[in-house]
Design an enzyme around this catalytic site. Structure first.
Site, PDB file in Angstrom:
ATOM      1  N   GLU A 241       0.763  -1.281  -0.071  1.00 10.66           N
ATOM      2  CA  GLU A 241      -0.426   0.074   0.079  1.00 10.66           C
ATOM      3  C   GLU A 241       0.879   1.374   0.073  1.00 10.66           C
ATOM      4  OE1 GLU A 241      -3.849  -0.123   2.183  1.00 10.66           O
ATOM      5  OE2 GLU A 241      -2.933   2.006   3.369  1.00 10.66           O
ATOM      6  N   ARG A 267      -3.106  32.867 -18.366  1.00  7.65           N
ATOM      7  CA  ARG A 267      -3.365  33.786 -17.702  1.00  7.65           C
ATOM      8  C   ARG A 267      -2.392  35.286 -17.158  1.00  7.65           C
ATOM      9  NH1 ARG A 267      -7.216  36.596 -15.497  1.00  7.65           N
ATOM     10  NH2 ARG A 267      -7.032  36.717 -12.610  1.00  7.65           N
ATOM     11  N   GLN A 278       8.469  35.958 -11.991  1.00  4.46           N
ATOM     12  CA  GLN A 278       8.884  34.946 -11.994  1.00  4.46           C
ATOM     13  C   GLN A 278       9.466  34.239 -10.857  1.00  4.46           C
ATOM     14  OE1 GLN A 278      13.568  35.907  -9.514  1.00  4.46           O
ATOM     15  NE2 GLN A 278      14.478  34.976 -11.261  1.00  4.46           N
TER      16      GLN A 278
END
Length: 386
Positions: A241, A267, A278
């Site tokens: 798991e 955007r 940056q």
């Protein structure tokens, strides 16, 4: 060191991504009938029994290929809860039958579990025994050719829809590592009952509930492994798991990382794409760094598991790396989307789905304890009074 998948595995990954994106979309609200419909579809594609040997109806994948499949499932399916349920079924409940079942048990239980006909749940956690799994209060008492179980489990993934429960119970209370025994219990067995489905912060597509046992009689031939081997069964299931299940988060992270890059390219603010700033571009690079680093650590653990290693450090580190990376990547994806990030959407969903990853399969603090103990740092400092 070759970090590339072979052509067959790449083809499988591409197929799973396409299938999951087209066929496993969840309805707005959890629907148990639709959940089972999608489960059976996944079963027909071999996804719920991928690591089961071919002789018992599975695909016979090793841990590396299984992780690749789970990653692809997480990338294609936007319902990470459903992917989590599939992985919990396969790695925490089915693999114990593969590794510890008798030949008769494998032939009786595995085909239906591998095909998608049956759903499995692994019952270990209790209100006072989560991290301390050796102190279970659920008891199993031998009575002739059967065991009688009494006690309760909590936070059990798949419990509301499960057909089979892999249950840990104490047959020798206070017996430590050799005090637990694993049982295979069919849903509908008299004395077994399931509580109401939980509401959760994330993983909404994965049903979870408490499970109760009241004088629940289980035939002795449904003991998985020998009496007293429950802790070994549990440890093995957790290695699977903590490695392969967490590949689902790698897939979800990759999906959100890709759409985040596209978002900051498109955007615009101050007459420029925000990706040119940056502060934004560096955050995206940090997201990529976390994803790629966690992915390498997980596949290193998967390779060791496929090679037969019983090392617990690799899976613990992989679980830590992936879960922490998923949470932070979710936070970054929300931040870079601004107000859109706090609305319902994939970045918001990833963050909500990732938070539980730091808790289930052993909390991240417990994983650090496990690694520290392996380094010889688990004892009390010299001079500390008992």
């Amino acid at each position: 060191m070759n970090f590339d998948f072979d052509a067959e595995t790449e083809e499988m990954r591409d197929m799973v991504v396409r299938f999951a994106g087209g066929e496993l979309t969840a309805p707005p609200e959890f629907d148990p009938d639709d959940f089972r419909r999608r489960w059976r579809l996944a079963g027909k594609q071999g996804l719920v029994g991928s690591t089961v040997p071919v002789a018992y109806g599975g695909s016979g994948l090793d841990a590396v290929c299984a992780a690749a499949m789970t990653e692809a499932l997480g990338q294609g399916c936007t319902d990470t809860g459903f992917v989590f349920s599939v992985a919990a079924h396969l790695f925490a409940a089915v693999m114990p039958v593969v590794e510890f079942g008798t030949e008769e048990q494998k032939r009786r239980w595995l085909p239906a579990l591998a095909s998608g006909e049956w759903i499995a749940a692994h019952g270990v956690t209790e209100p006072e025994a989560g991290s301390d799994a050796l102190r279970l209060r659920t008891r199993a008492v031998r009575d002739g050719g059967r065991y009688v179980l009494n006690g309760s489990k909590c936070f059990i993934t798949n419990a509301p829809v499960a057909d089979v429960f892999v249950v840990q119970a104490a047959t020798a209370p206070g017996g430590g590592f050799f005090g637990l025994t694993t049982f295979l219990v069919r849903a509908g067995t008299p004395g077994l009952s399931v509580g109401r489905r939980y509401g959760k912060t994330g993983l909404h597509g994965s049903p979870m509930a408490d499970v109760h046992f009241e004088d629940c009689a289980v035939p002795a031939d449904q003991v998985l492994g020998a009496e007293g081997s429950g802790a070994a069964v549990f440890a093995s299931s957790m290695r699977w798991e903590r490695t392969c299940l967490f590949a689902a988060y790698l897939g979800a992270m990759k999906r959100v990382l890709d759409t985040t890059v596209e978002h900051v390219r498109q955007r615009r603010q101050f007459e420029a794409a925000i990706g040119s700033f940056q502060a934004v571009s560096h955050r995206v690079v940090d997201m990529m760094l976390r994803y790629e680093s966690a992915r390498l650590m997980l596949y290193k653990a998967a390779r060791a598991l496929a090679d037969g290693s019983d090392d617990e450090v690799g899976p613990a580190l992989a679980k830590l790396a992936v879960s922490e990376a998923a949470v932070q990547l979710g936070l970054d994806a929300v931040q870079l989307r601004g107000a859109l990030g706090i609305l319902d959407g994939e970045s918001h969903a990833l963050l909500c789905d990732a938070v539980p990853a730091r808790i289930f399969s052993g909390t991240n603090e417990i994983q650090k304890n496990n690694v520290a103990r392996a380094l010889g740092l688990g004892g009390r400092p010299a001079g500390m009074r008992r």
